[in-house]
Design a protein around this motif. Structure first.
Motif: not given
Lengths: 127, 193
Positions: A59-64
């Motif tokens: 689950a990748i965050a928007e910040g990454n």
């Protein structure tokens, strides 16, 4: 790992948490390039697809995601264009994998397979 | 799924709050699109067919709030650009003040003879520092990928054009000052005798 109570103070990240975070961060570029090799896509769709196809493990965050996309664009591995959506809603920025990006993905996949095979052999042969 | 007019106004205000004067429009549009997709999920979960302000507020919190959103969608260099611009302007103001002070002292104390080694070396050192600063700023600008083409062109044009404008102004206007005219008149007089 047990889920913490919603009312409790978040526990500081353990060494395992930090290691997992680094592993996810390192996989972000590969995941983005793989999905873009299948079809042009936009940020929100990429996040949802990665989350669904990995059953939430990656689950990748928007910040990454967005910094990674912008870096890939600056490196020439992807290009972007705007596409109209429904009337009254904002346009979406689609990302497209370039031939350079395809070659980059091939290298990354090769390295990934090489690395995981090595680790699997290592874990399977403790002696 | 479309937003209500109030929701659109809320989005505009939120984007305006976290943007700097030099934020690329494309980054804000990308954020707007992502925010709307996230808000649409909240609206769908609540059984609504339009995006309302509470959906956007919830989406904003889902994305982590102002700081996290700036970090994710606006390049780090960009958030510091405004500060860099202020620092540059402050440096120019200090330099101008120092120049005016030096010129005033030179005129009032009779130190205006620019042929002395001190003034010659000071002028040469200043020119060398100015050249290095302009070159460094140009290289830094060209290495940045987060600037819009128009922004980059404006900065490069400003950096390149300002020094020649000063030189042209001097040759066009500065050389015909009263002192220069007096010197030339003296030279002519000496040549005649």
């Amino acid at each position: 790992l047990a889920n913490p109570s919603p009312t409790s103070t978040p526990a500081p990240p353990t060494a395992v948490d930090r290691w997992t975070q680094q592993l996810r961060k390192g996989s972000t570029r590969l995941a983005i390039l793989q999905l873009l090799s299948e079809a042009d896509s936009y940020g929100y769709h990429l996040l949802a697809t990665i989350r669904d196809r990995t059953a939430g493990t990656l689950a990748i965050a928007e910040g990454n995601l967005y910094p990674a996309l912008h870096t890939l664009e600056a490196e020439g591995h992807v290009t972007s264009y705007w596409r109209d959506t429904d009337p009254g809603t904002p346009q979406r920025k689609y990302y497209h994998l370039t031939p350079t990006g395809h070659r980059h993905l091939t290298h990354l996949v090769h390295e990934w397979n090489h690395h995981t095979r090595a680790i699997t052999r290592l874990l399977g042969d403790p002696a | 799924m479309k937003p209500t007019p109030a929701a659109t106004a809320w989005t505009d205000a939120a984007l305006h709050r976290i943007a700097t004067p030099t934020t690329p429009r494309a980054r804000l549009d990308e954020l707007r699109s992502h925010l709307q997709d996230t808000a649409a999920q909240h609206a769908h979960a609540a059984g609504r067919t339009t995006i309302t302000t509470p959906d956007l507020e919830a989406a904003w919190q889902t994305l982590g709030g102002d700081t996290a959103i700036q970090h994710a969608f606006l390049p780090p260099d960009h958030r510091h650009l405004h500060r860099a611009t202020k620092a540059t302007l402050a440096t120019w103001a200090i330099g101008a003040l120092a120049g005016i002070t030096a010129a005033t002292i030179a005129i009032t104390k009779g130190l205006g003879n620019a042929t002395t080694p001190f003034w010659f070396l000071a002028a040469a050192a200043t020119a060398a520092i100015a050249t290095l600063l302009v070159a460094a700023a140009l290289l830094h600008l060209l290495r940045r990928h987060d600037l819009a083409p128009s922004e980059r062109l404006a900065w490069v044009a400003g950096l390149i054009l300002l020094p020649p404008i000063g030189a042209i102004a001097y040759f066009a206007l500065g050389r015909d000052g009263t002192r220069d005219l007096a010197h030339r008149a003296l030279n002519r007089e000496a040549a005649d005798t």
